[in-house]
Design a protein around this motif. Structure first.
Motif, PDB file in Angstrom:
ATOM      1  N   ALA A  43       0.804  -1.224   0.000  1.00 56.08           N
ATOM      2  CA  ALA A  43       0.000   0.000   0.000  1.00 56.08           C
ATOM      3  C   ALA A  43       0.834   1.270   0.000  1.00 56.08           C
ATOM      4  CB  ALA A  43      -0.942   0.008   1.201  1.00 56.08           C
ATOM      5  N   GLY A  44       2.120   1.165   0.311  1.00 60.87           N
ATOM      6  CA  GLY A  44       2.972   2.340   0.295  1.00 60.87           C
ATOM      7  C   GLY A  44       2.817   3.206   1.541  1.00 60.87           C
ATOM      8  N   PRO A  45       3.363   4.429   1.519  1.00 60.67           N
ATOM      9  CA  PRO A  45       3.299   5.325   2.683  1.00 60.67           C
ATOM     10  C   PRO A  45       1.867   5.608   3.101  1.00 60.67           C
ATOM     11  CG  PRO A  45       4.872   6.140   1.058  1.00 60.67           C
ATOM     12  CD  PRO A  45       4.146   5.017   0.401  1.00 60.67           C
ATOM     13  N   GLN A  46       1.662   5.653   4.422  1.00 62.42           N
ATOM     14  CA  GLN A  46       0.329   5.886   4.972  1.00 62.42           C
ATOM     15  C   GLN A  46       0.299   7.172   5.796  1.00 62.42           C
ATOM     16  OE1 GLN A  46      -2.422   3.771   4.280  1.00 62.42           O
ATOM     17  NE2 GLN A  46      -0.871   3.155   2.776  1.00 62.42           N
ATOM     18  N   PRO A  47      -0.845   7.861   5.793  1.00 61.99           N
ATOM     19  CA  PRO A  47      -0.934   9.133   6.528  1.00 61.99           C
ATOM     20  C   PRO A  47      -1.021   8.919   8.030  1.00 61.99           C
ATOM     21  CG  PRO A  47      -3.061   8.575   5.577  1.00 61.99           C
ATOM     22  CD  PRO A  47      -2.085   7.553   5.059  1.00 61.99           C
ATOM     23  N   ALA A  48      -0.522   9.878   8.772  1.00 63.02           N
ATOM     24  CA  ALA A  48      -0.636   9.921  10.229  1.00 63.02           C
ATOM     25  C   ALA A  48      -0.709  11.385  10.629  1.00 63.02           C
ATOM     26  CB  ALA A  48       0.553   9.239  10.896  1.00 63.02           C
ATOM     27  N   ILE A  49      -1.334  11.670  11.747  1.00 60.14           N
ATOM     28  CA  ILE A  49      -1.454  13.059  12.190  1.00 60.14           C
ATOM     29  C   ILE A  49      -1.042  13.197  13.647  1.00 60.14           C
ATOM     30  CG2 ILE A  49      -3.228  13.719  10.529  1.00 60.14           C
ATOM     31  CD1 ILE A  49      -5.301  13.361  12.748  1.00 60.14           C
ATOM     32  N   ASP A  50      -0.421  14.342  13.951  1.00 60.44           N
ATOM     33  CA  ASP A  50      -0.223  14.799  15.315  1.00 60.44           C
ATOM     34  C   ASP A  50      -1.181  15.961  15.540  1.00 60.44           C
ATOM     35  OD1 ASP A  50       1.817  12.982  15.438  1.00 60.44           O
ATOM     36  OD2 ASP A  50       3.427  14.477  15.318  1.00 60.44           O
ATOM     37  N   ILE A  51      -1.734  16.062  16.717  1.00 63.49           N
ATOM     38  CA  ILE A  51      -2.660  17.148  17.034  1.00 63.49           C
ATOM     39  C   ILE A  51      -2.047  17.990  18.138  1.00 63.49           C
ATOM     40  CG2 ILE A  51      -4.966  17.748  17.859  1.00 63.49           C
ATOM     41  CD1 ILE A  51      -5.950  15.136  16.661  1.00 63.49           C
ATOM     42  N   ARG A  52      -1.956  19.288  17.895  1.00 64.02           N
ATOM     43  CA  ARG A  52      -1.325  20.207  18.826  1.00 64.02           C
ATOM     44  C   ARG A  52      -2.219  21.430  19.012  1.00 64.02           C
ATOM     45  NH1 ARG A  52       4.133  18.730  19.196  1.00 64.02           N
ATOM     46  NH2 ARG A  52       4.431  20.621  20.461  1.00 64.02           N
ATOM     47  N   THR A  53      -2.012  22.112  20.109  1.00 60.68           N
ATOM     48  CA  THR A  53      -2.692  23.391  20.303  1.00 60.68           C
ATOM     49  C   THR A  53      -2.057  24.426  19.386  1.00 60.68           C
ATOM     50  OG1 THR A  53      -1.194  23.941  22.123  1.00 60.68           O
ATOM     51  CG2 THR A  53      -3.294  22.885  22.687  1.00 60.68           C
ATOM     52  N   LYS A  54      -2.893  25.341  18.887  1.00 67.72           N
ATOM     53  CA  LYS A  54      -2.388  26.359  17.982  1.00 67.72           C
ATOM     54  C   LYS A  54      -1.763  27.492  18.775  1.00 67.72           C
ATOM     55  CE  LYS A  54      -3.615  29.147  13.973  1.00 67.72           C
ATOM     56  NZ  LYS A  54      -4.696  29.574  13.048  1.00 67.72           N
ATOM     57  N   ALA A  55      -0.551  27.884  18.365  1.00 61.24           N
ATOM     58  CA  ALA A  55       0.166  28.968  19.027  1.00 61.24           C
ATOM     59  C   ALA A  55       0.907  29.762  17.966  1.00 61.24           C
ATOM     60  CB  ALA A  55       1.137  28.414  20.066  1.00 61.24           C
ATOM     61  N   PRO A  56       1.120  31.068  18.191  1.00 66.52           N
ATOM     62  CA  PRO A  56       1.843  31.886  17.206  1.00 66.52           C
ATOM     63  C   PRO A  56       3.231  31.324  16.916  1.00 66.52           C
ATOM     64  CG  PRO A  56       0.781  33.268  18.864  1.00 66.52           C
ATOM     65  CD  PRO A  56       0.673  31.853  19.338  1.00 66.52           C
ATOM     66  N   PHE A  57       3.473  31.029  15.655  1.00 65.36           N
ATOM     67  CA  PHE A  57       4.764  30.487  15.203  1.00 65.36           C
ATOM     68  C   PHE A  57       5.100  29.159  15.885  1.00 65.36           C
ATOM     69  CE2 PHE A  57       5.066  35.150  15.032  1.00 65.36           C
ATOM     70  CZ  PHE A  57       5.212  35.328  13.658  1.00 65.36           C
ATOM     71  N   GLY A  58       4.096  28.510  16.474  1.00 70.12           N
ATOM     72  CA  GLY A  58       4.316  27.225  17.118  1.00 70.12           C
ATOM     73  C   GLY A  58       4.980  27.304  18.474  1.00 70.12           C
ATOM     74  N   ILE A  59       5.263  28.519  18.956  1.00 69.06           N
ATOM     75  CA  ILE A  59       5.934  28.678  20.244  1.00 69.06           C
ATOM     76  C   ILE A  59       4.937  28.403  21.368  1.00 69.06           C
ATOM     77  CG2 ILE A  59       7.156  30.287  21.750  1.00 69.06           C
ATOM     78  CD1 ILE A  59       8.103  31.766  19.273  1.00 69.06           C
ATOM     79  N   GLY A  60       5.258  27.475  22.243  1.00 71.65           N
ATOM     80  CA  GLY A  60       4.381  27.124  23.339  1.00 71.65           C
ATOM     81  C   GLY A  60       3.279  26.161  22.957  1.00 71.65           C
ATOM     82  N   SER A  61       3.330  25.631  21.746  1.00 76.74           N
ATOM     83  CA  SER A  61       2.313  24.675  21.322  1.00 76.74           C
ATOM     84  C   SER A  61       2.414  23.387  22.133  1.00 76.74           C
ATOM     85  CB  SER A  61       2.474  24.371  19.834  1.00 76.74           C
ATOM     86  OG  SER A  61       1.573  23.367  19.429  1.00 76.74           O
ATOM     87  N   GLN A  62       1.267  22.862  22.522  1.00 74.58           N
ATOM     88  CA  GLN A  62       1.224  21.641  23.332  1.00 74.58           C
ATOM     89  C   GLN A  62       0.708  20.475  22.502  1.00 74.58           C
ATOM     90  OE1 GLN A  62      -1.380  21.911  26.705  1.00 74.58           O
ATOM     91  NE2 GLN A  62      -0.969  19.808  27.378  1.00 74.58           N
ATOM     92  N   ARG A  63       1.402  19.359  22.563  1.00 71.65           N
ATOM     93  CA  ARG A  63       0.973  18.179  21.825  1.00 71.65           C
ATOM     94  C   ARG A  63      -0.142  17.481  22.581  1.00 71.65           C
ATOM     95  NH1 ARG A  63       5.621  14.135  20.701  1.00 71.65           N
ATOM     96  NH2 ARG A  63       5.388  13.853  22.946  1.00 71.65           N
ATOM     97  N   LEU A  64      -1.240  17.253  21.877  1.00 66.33           N
ATOM     98  CA  LEU A  64      -2.402  16.607  22.466  1.00 66.33           C
ATOM     99  C   LEU A  64      -2.492  15.129  22.105  1.00 66.33           C
ATOM    100  CD1 LEU A  64      -4.998  19.425  21.713  1.00 66.33           C
ATOM    101  CD2 LEU A  64      -3.690  19.073  23.821  1.00 66.33           C
ATOM    102  N   ALA A  65      -2.076  14.781  20.916  1.00 66.58           N
ATOM    103  CA  ALA A  65      -2.090  13.388  20.456  1.00 66.58           C
ATOM    104  C   ALA A  65      -1.072  13.271  19.331  1.00 66.58           C
ATOM    105  CB  ALA A  65      -3.472  12.974  19.974  1.00 66.58           C
ATOM    106  N   ASP A  66      -0.490  12.096  19.186  1.00 66.32           N
ATOM    107  CA  ASP A  66       0.503  11.934  18.120  1.00 66.32           C
ATOM    108  C   ASP A  66       0.356  10.577  17.450  1.00 66.32           C
ATOM    109  OD1 ASP A  66       1.395  10.457  20.259  1.00 66.32           O
ATOM    110  OD2 ASP A  66       3.509  10.834  19.882  1.00 66.32           O
TER     111      ASP A  66
END
Length: 275
Positions: free
Chosen positions: A141-164
């Motif tokens: 099947a080849g490469p498969q998609p996966a997602i990480d879910i994070r809180t949105k923060a300006p430029f990603g600074i201080g973003s918190q990972r909620l699920a990976d």
């Protein structure tokens, strides 16, 4: 009949069985222990001349030869007949001697084809049936998609990972325990068969299906602030592809239709066309 004292139960004494156990060609094994066999034959002659009983001589020399063969394969025997790596304390000089011997020995292409790595056999022993199903699925099947879910923060600074690593690989591969997918993929990554990438798959529409899954929805709703998805991918390494081609029958397996990934989509408008 009880086993003789010098023969452990469950230990094969034929060289072909030992070679198959370690994934080594018979000719390679024979060449490795030839010097030991010559010394054993010489010792037998000396023992006969000294008047030792023939049955005792043969039993002792067969045991010595068997241990030499096991040592050449990097194996040892236990009281229960289970094989494992030889447990010896090696210093730096011993390791250097082993490494130099491996380099000078060269590579016998006639006995060790380039598409069969010596580690394939021990890797198979480290897999669960579900992990084998995942490898087979990724192979077709080849490469498969996966997602990480994070809180949105300006430029990603201080973003918190909620699920990976949310993905559907285990379910699509037909695993008996799809909820163990993180454990399976972690072990496959440890073995060098699977890679986690920050690059997305070509068709971004596939991520919408992951974002609708219960773990993703739970992560979105776990915070009051806005959460975003980071698109990832999971795929076989080059070594993983080689392993799957050598160890699994892939010809009749379609991965639930993902071998061709032909969904018959009809594109409207002038937007980009995905491969």
């Amino acid at each position: 009949m009880e086993p003789t004292p010098d023969r452990e139960p469950g230990i094969p004494t034929d060289l072909l069985g030992l070679a198959r156990l370690a994934g080594m060609s018979l000719r390679h094994l024979v060449g490795t222990v030839t010097r030991s066999a010559v010394h054993t034959a010489t010792d037998i002659v000396d023992d006969v001349r000294s008047g030792e009983p023939m049955s005792q001589i043969l039993d002792e020399r067969v045991a010595l030869f068997r241990r030499a063969a096991l040592s050449a394969l990097g194996l040892t025997s236990t009281a229960t007949g289970v094989y494992g790596p030889v447990d010896t304390e090696l210093d730096v000089e011993d390791l250097k001697a082993m490494g130099d011997a491996m380099i000078t020995e060269g590579w016998d292409t006639a006995q060790q084809p380039r598409d069969l790595h010596p580690s394939f056999v021990p890797i198979l022993h480290d897999l669960t049936p579900d992990e084998a199903r995942i490898l087979r699925f990724l192979a077709v099947a080849g490469p498969q998609p996966a997602i990480d879910i994070r809180t949105k923060a300006p430029f990603g600074i201080g973003s918190q990972r909620l699920a990976d690593g949310i993905n559907m690989i285990a379910a699509m591969a037909g695993c008996a325990l799809p909820d163990r997918d993180h454990h399976y993929l972690g072990n496959l990554s440890r073995l060098g068969l699977v890679r986690f990438s920050t690059e997305p798959v070509a068709d971004f529409r596939r991520y919408a299906f992951l974002e609708a899954q219960p773990p993703a929805q739970a992560a979105y709703k776990s915070v009051k602030m806005r959460a975003i998805s980071s698109y990832r991918s999971i795929y076989l390494t080059v070594f993983g592809k080689q392993f799957c081609e050598a160890c699994f029958v892939l010809g009749d397996y379609t991965g639930g239709g993902w071998a061709s990934d032909d969904r018959g989509d009809i594109y409207l408008g002038k937007g980009p066309r995905f491969p």
